[in-house]
Design a protein around this motif. Sequence first.
Motif, mmCIF file in Angstrom:
data_model
loop_
_atom_site.group_PDB
_atom_site.id
_atom_site.type_symbol
_atom_site.label_atom_id
_atom_site.label_comp_id
_atom_site.label_asym_id
_atom_site.label_seq_id
_atom_site.Cartn_x
_atom_site.Cartn_y
_atom_site.Cartn_z
ATOM 1 N N GLY A 170 -0.349 79.248 -30.099
ATOM 2 C CA GLY A 170 -1.272 80.126 -30.815
ATOM 3 C C GLY A 170 -0.758 80.430 -32.200
ATOM 4 N N ARG A 171 -1.642 80.976 -33.027
ATOM 5 C CA ARG A 171 -1.234 81.377 -34.376
ATOM 6 C C ARG A 171 -1.906 82.700 -34.705
ATOM 7 N NH1 ARG A 171 -5.723 80.127 -37.482
ATOM 8 N NH2 ARG A 171 -6.928 78.415 -36.632
ATOM 9 N N TRP A 228 -6.243 86.108 -34.642
ATOM 10 C CA TRP A 228 -5.435 85.411 -33.642
ATOM 11 C C TRP A 228 -6.257 84.244 -33.131
ATOM 12 C CZ3 TRP A 228 -1.022 84.589 -31.232
ATOM 13 C CH2 TRP A 228 -1.018 84.108 -29.943
ATOM 14 N N ALA A 229 -5.639 83.081 -32.986
ATOM 15 C CA ALA A 229 -6.344 81.921 -32.454
ATOM 16 C C ALA A 229 -5.425 81.153 -31.510
ATOM 17 C CB ALA A 229 -6.797 81.003 -33.589
ATOM 18 N N VAL A 230 -5.991 80.698 -30.426
ATOM 19 C CA VAL A 230 -5.257 79.855 -29.483
ATOM 20 C C VAL A 230 -5.582 78.414 -29.819
ATOM 21 C CG1 VAL A 230 -4.981 79.215 -27.073
ATOM 22 C CG2 VAL A 230 -5.282 81.614 -27.687
ATOM 23 N N SER A 231 -4.560 77.645 -30.121
ATOM 24 C CA SER A 231 -4.730 76.230 -30.444
ATOM 25 C C SER A 231 -4.706 75.370 -29.189
ATOM 26 C CB SER A 231 -3.615 75.761 -31.383
ATOM 27 O OG SER A 231 -3.521 76.589 -32.503
ATOM 28 N N GLU A 235 4.923 87.012 -43.922
ATOM 29 C CA GLU A 235 5.207 88.424 -43.698
ATOM 30 C C GLU A 235 4.491 88.979 -42.468
ATOM 31 O OE1 GLU A 235 4.667 92.633 -46.011
ATOM 32 O OE2 GLU A 235 5.204 90.865 -47.188
ATOM 33 N N ARG A 236 3.247 88.578 -42.247
ATOM 34 C CA ARG A 236 2.507 89.047 -41.074
ATOM 35 C C ARG A 236 1.787 87.896 -40.390
ATOM 36 N NH1 ARG A 236 -0.904 94.093 -41.857
ATOM 37 N NH2 ARG A 236 -0.740 94.043 -39.618
ATOM 38 N N SER A 237 2.442 86.744 -40.359
ATOM 39 C CA SER A 237 1.841 85.586 -39.701
ATOM 40 C C SER A 237 2.900 84.841 -38.904
ATOM 41 C CB SER A 237 1.202 84.650 -40.739
ATOM 42 O OG SER A 237 2.184 84.121 -41.594
ATOM 43 N N GLY A 238 2.430 84.079 -37.934
ATOM 44 C CA GLY A 238 3.382 83.334 -37.133
ATOM 45 C C GLY A 238 2.707 82.456 -36.103
ATOM 46 N N ARG A 239 3.551 81.778 -35.355
ATOM 47 C CA ARG A 239 3.103 80.889 -34.271
ATOM 48 C C ARG A 239 3.757 81.353 -32.982
ATOM 49 N NH1 ARG A 239 -0.155 76.505 -36.184
ATOM 50 N NH2 ARG A 239 -0.225 76.861 -38.415
ATOM 51 N N LEU A 240 2.976 81.327 -31.908
ATOM 52 C CA LEU A 240 3.464 81.685 -30.596
ATOM 53 C C LEU A 240 3.406 80.448 -29.717
ATOM 54 C CD1 LEU A 240 3.339 84.610 -28.456
ATOM 55 C CD2 LEU A 240 1.899 82.762 -27.591
ATOM 56 N N ILE A 241 4.515 80.160 -29.075
ATOM 57 C CA ILE A 241 4.618 79.002 -28.191
ATOM 58 C C ILE A 241 5.118 79.491 -26.838
ATOM 59 C CG2 ILE A 241 5.592 76.687 -27.910
ATOM 60 C CD1 ILE A 241 4.159 77.209 -30.703
#
Length: 122
Positions: A24-25, A31-34, A94-100
């Motif tokens: 996700g990102r 928020w979006a799930v890739s 600063e306020r963004s990222g990727r979740l794995i």
Amino acid sequence: MPRTDDELVDALQEHVGDKLRVVGRHDADSWAVSFMRDDVQANYRSDEVDEIAGDLALSEMGATRQEDLYELGSLRATVRLFEDGFVVHVSTGERSGRLISIDDDATVMGRDVVQIVRRVVE
């Protein structure tokens, strides 16, 4: 889905195979799930996914304090280990990222996941 999202999912699947659970990102406002594996998706309602995203945003807000406390430079990623899997959050701004999220029995280290994300996203 943006090209980078596809590339990241492909790179992670190449590295961990069917152990990949979620990609996700997020940024400050969305928020979006890739990618979400079917069996994982069956276990979560959409409002629960939103709650996870909100929790992630709260965690991001504490990054500056942690950077000040630990004096190790910028907080680049966090890893949360659970009984059945682990979650890596890689900050990309600063306020963004990727979740794995990856199954616990995968033969991959969190640092490897961070390197893959950085290579594809940056």
